[in-house]
Design a protein around this motif. Structure first.
Motif, PDB file in Angstrom:
ATOM      1  N   UNK A  14      34.038 -26.552  -2.714  1.00 22.51           N
ATOM      2  CA  UNK A  14      35.004 -26.896  -1.659  1.00 22.51           C
ATOM      3  C   UNK A  14      36.406 -26.444  -2.071  1.00 22.51           C
ATOM      4  N   UNK A  15      36.693 -26.509  -3.379  1.00 15.11           N
ATOM      5  CA  UNK A  15      37.991 -26.001  -3.851  1.00 15.11           C
ATOM      6  C   UNK A  15      38.045 -24.479  -3.724  1.00 15.11           C
ATOM      7  N   UNK A  16      36.918 -23.825  -3.983  1.00 20.20           N
ATOM      8  CA  UNK A  16      36.870 -22.361  -3.876  1.00 20.20           C
ATOM      9  C   UNK A  16      37.077 -21.923  -2.415  1.00 20.20           C
ATOM     10  N   UNK A  17      36.396 -22.596  -1.505  1.00 14.50           N
ATOM     11  CA  UNK A  17      36.543 -22.234  -0.084  1.00 14.50           C
ATOM     12  C   UNK A  17      38.005 -22.401   0.350  1.00 14.50           C
ATOM     13  N   UNK A  18      38.609 -23.520  -0.029  1.00 13.46           N
ATOM     14  CA  UNK A  18      40.012 -23.758   0.342  1.00 13.46           C
ATOM     15  C   UNK A  18      40.920 -22.675  -0.246  1.00 13.46           C
ATOM     16  N   UNK A  19      40.650 -22.305  -1.486  1.00 11.30           N
ATOM     17  CA  UNK A  19      41.461 -21.271  -2.164  1.00 11.30           C
ATOM     18  C   UNK A  19      41.305 -19.914  -1.460  1.00 11.30           C
ATOM     19  N   UNK A  20      40.081 -19.583  -1.095  1.00 12.97           N
ATOM     20  CA  UNK A  20      39.843 -18.292  -0.426  1.00 12.97           C
ATOM     21  C   UNK A  20      40.542 -18.259   0.926  1.00 12.97           C
ATOM     22  N   UNK A  21      40.361 -19.336   1.701  1.00 14.07           N
ATOM     23  CA  UNK A  21      40.951 -19.387   3.048  1.00 14.07           C
ATOM     24  C   UNK A  21      42.477 -19.317   2.943  1.00 14.07           C
ATOM     25  N   UNK A 200      39.150 -28.802 -10.890  1.00 14.66           N
ATOM     26  CA  UNK A 200      38.431 -27.958  -9.915  1.00 14.66           C
ATOM     27  C   UNK A 200      39.384 -27.011  -9.176  1.00 14.66           C
ATOM     28  N   UNK A 201      40.604 -27.451  -8.922  1.00 11.57           N
ATOM     29  CA  UNK A 201      41.537 -26.594  -8.175  1.00 11.57           C
ATOM     30  C   UNK A 201      41.983 -25.393  -9.010  1.00 11.57           C
ATOM     31  N   UNK A 202      42.067 -25.570 -10.338  1.00 16.18           N
ATOM     32  CA  UNK A 202      42.368 -24.424 -11.211  1.00 16.18           C
ATOM     33  C   UNK A 202      41.156 -23.501 -11.311  1.00 16.18           C
ATOM     34  N   UNK A 203      39.966 -24.096 -11.434  1.00 12.44           N
ATOM     35  CA  UNK A 203      38.750 -23.278 -11.492  1.00 12.44           C
ATOM     36  C   UNK A 203      38.637 -22.410 -10.245  1.00 12.44           C
ATOM     37  N   UNK A 204      38.991 -22.989  -9.102  1.00 13.80           N
ATOM     38  CA  UNK A 204      38.875 -22.250  -7.833  1.00 13.80           C
ATOM     39  C   UNK A 204      39.756 -21.002  -7.839  1.00 13.80           C
ATOM     40  N   UNK A 205      40.924 -21.116  -8.429  1.00 12.50           N
ATOM     41  CA  UNK A 205      41.819 -19.945  -8.497  1.00 12.50           C
ATOM     42  C   UNK A 205      41.156 -18.840  -9.309  1.00 12.50           C
ATOM     43  N   UNK A 211      36.748 -12.625  -8.071  1.00 16.22           N
ATOM     44  CA  UNK A 211      36.266 -11.931  -6.875  1.00 16.22           C
ATOM     45  C   UNK A 211      37.149 -10.720  -6.568  1.00 16.22           C
ATOM     46  N   UNK A 212      38.450 -10.933  -6.630  1.00 18.65           N
ATOM     47  CA  UNK A 212      39.382  -9.885  -6.210  1.00 18.65           C
ATOM     48  C   UNK A 212      39.530  -8.764  -7.243  1.00 18.65           C
ATOM     49  N   UNK A 213      39.534  -9.126  -8.564  1.00 23.16           N
ATOM     50  CA  UNK A 213      39.966  -8.130  -9.549  1.00 23.16           C
ATOM     51  C   UNK A 213      39.055  -7.896 -10.732  1.00 23.16           C
ATOM     52  N   UNK A 214      38.062  -8.734 -10.972  1.00 18.52           N
ATOM     53  CA  UNK A 214      37.313  -8.579 -12.227  1.00 18.52           C
ATOM     54  C   UNK A 214      36.485  -7.298 -12.197  1.00 18.52           C
ATOM     55  N   UNK A 215      36.418  -6.667 -13.362  1.00 20.24           N
ATOM     56  CA  UNK A 215      35.573  -5.477 -13.461  1.00 20.24           C
ATOM     57  C   UNK A 215      34.106  -5.880 -13.566  1.00 20.24           C
ATOM     58  N   UNK A 216      33.240  -4.936 -13.222  1.00 21.60           N
ATOM     59  CA  UNK A 216      31.797  -5.198 -13.246  1.00 21.60           C
ATOM     60  C   UNK A 216      31.338  -5.538 -14.650  1.00 21.60           C
ATOM     61  N   UNK A 217      30.464  -6.533 -14.740  1.00 20.03           N
ATOM     62  CA  UNK A 217      29.836  -6.874 -16.018  1.00 20.03           C
ATOM     63  C   UNK A 217      30.699  -7.726 -16.931  1.00 20.03           C
ATOM     64  N   UNK A 218      31.732  -8.369 -16.387  1.00 20.57           N
ATOM     65  CA  UNK A 218      32.648  -9.152 -17.233  1.00 20.57           C
ATOM     66  C   UNK A 218      32.328 -10.652 -17.170  1.00 20.57           C
ATOM     67  N   UNK A 276      45.541 -13.029 -15.584  1.00 21.38           N
ATOM     68  CA  UNK A 276      46.793 -13.713 -15.236  1.00 21.38           C
ATOM     69  C   UNK A 276      46.566 -15.114 -14.697  1.00 21.38           C
ATOM     70  N   UNK A 277      45.452 -15.724 -15.122  1.00 21.00           N
ATOM     71  CA  UNK A 277      45.124 -17.085 -14.661  1.00 21.00           C
ATOM     72  C   UNK A 277      45.895 -18.096 -15.489  1.00 21.00           C
TER      73      UNK A 277
END
Ligand SMILES: NC(=O)c1ccc[n+]([C@@H]2O[C@H](COP(=O)([O-])OP(=O)(O)OC[C@H]3O[C@@H](n4cnc5c(N)ncnc54)[C@H](OP(=O)(O)O)[C@@H]3O)[C@@H](O)[C@H]2O)c1
Length: 293
Positions: A14-21, A200-205, A211-218, A276-277
């Motif tokens: 639920x924190x992830x969905x809120x962060x994405x939206x 949870x709110x930090x984990x969501x970030x 999703x936005x920036x991580x390279x494949x296989x990380x 940069x988290x």
């Protein structure tokens, strides 16, 4: 991005969905009940009706999306068989989601746990823990990671055992309930063992950044507190509930005892520096002040 999220109504999801939206993404949320569908809708997501076992629903959800975040897990620890079934269900669902993304370079973000490394804080380069009754969960995530070589931007976010929000959640979140029942805020051993934690709110970030920036296989660590001593956790719970704080036998916690007894600090230095988290929400010890008698 349009993101297909499983487990989007849970503590972390639920924190992830809120962060994405909040960051302009649209969300398709797998929901297995009317109540979950309503919750997803209220959070601004489009519900996709189905359960983890509905592999065609998962395939169709992933096909409609620019990326997938997989968080759903049945969490059934009622018997070894129930747990094995939950792990098998998760393994099949993750394989299905991954298959759908092959060759597309779309992101697949999975969840796992920080490993335990004796004597030091585990890091992002330490291998996944594949022992024990939930070892199969790690193997499923590793299989997802291996899809990096097949055109999937797969990445794993490893969580500390305690993901909390408002004083509840994760392993530490179980302790107030045990203390209410036993009228003791206990800890196994001498209580000097350290547990990592994240709000949870930090984990969501971090899920959004992966999703936005991580390279494949990380692999990334959603660790805000590298290690809180268990007796410090117990002390706050004892004070909040007005019960004594005492060492108790490890058997008090049944099958979870060895996990509670383990020293398992974990680091997120690489994650912070690379993505940069920077966690900003209350630490576990601060958040436990929300525990109510
Ligand atoms: N919380 C922690 O401290 C922690 C630590 C390490 C790893 N993790 C992992 O992180 C993930 C999310 O954890 P969480 O704490 O947010 O879990 P949670 O609060 O228990 O939520 C579980 C989510 O999965 C969904 N779900 C469960 N079984 C399902 C099924 N058969 N079909 C479809 N959806 C299903 C639930 O949907 P409903 O709304 O329908 O129930 C809910 O959205 C899990 O994989 C968990 O093991 C959590």
């Amino acid at each position: 991005m349009r993101v297909f999220v499983t487990g989007g109504t849970g503590l972390i999801g639920s924190a992830v969905v809120a962060e994405l939206v909040a960051h302009g993404h649209s969300v398709l949320a797998l929901t297995r009940s009317d109540a979950s569908a309503r919750a997803a809708q209220a959070a601004g997501a489009e519900p996709v009706r189905g359960a983890l076992a509905d592999l065609e629903v998962l395939r169709a959800g992933a096909a409609r999306a620019d990326g997938v975040i997989h968080l759903a897990f049945a969490n059934d620890f009622s018997s070894p068989e129930a747990l094995a079934n939950a792990v098998a269900e998760e393994t099949a669902s993750l394989a299905t989601l991954g298959e759908e993304l092959i060759g597309s370079d779309r992101p697949l973000v999975t969840v796992s746990g920080t490993p335990v490394v004796p004597g030091r804080a585990s890091t992002e380069t330490d291998p996944f823990g594949t022992d024990g009754p939930v070892g199969g969960r790690s193997r499923a995530v590793m299989a997802g990671g291996a899809l990096a070589s097949r055109g999937v931007r797969s990445t794993a976010v490893r969580m500390p055992r305690t993901v909390h929000n408002h004083g509840t959640g994760g392993f530490a979140g179980l302790l107030p309930n045990i203390a209410r029942q036993t009228r003791i805020s206990g800890y196994p051993g001498d209580g000097s063992q350290r547990w990592p934690a994240v709000h949870a709110l930090d984990a969501a970030i971090l899920f959004r950044l992966a999703l936005e920036r991580a390279e494949a296989g990380t692999t990334w660590h959603a660790v805000a507190d590298e290690g809180d001593r268990v007796r410090d956790i117990a002390a706050i719970i004892g004070r909040r509930l007005g019960v004594p704080v005492e060492p108790v036998p490890v058997e008090t916690y049944g099958p979870l005892g060895p996990i509670f007894a383990a020293d398992q600090p974990s680091s997120s230095t690489h994650t912070r520096e690379t993505l940069g988290w920077e966690p900003t929400h209350p630490s576990l010890l601060e958040d436990l002040e929300n525990v109510q008698p």
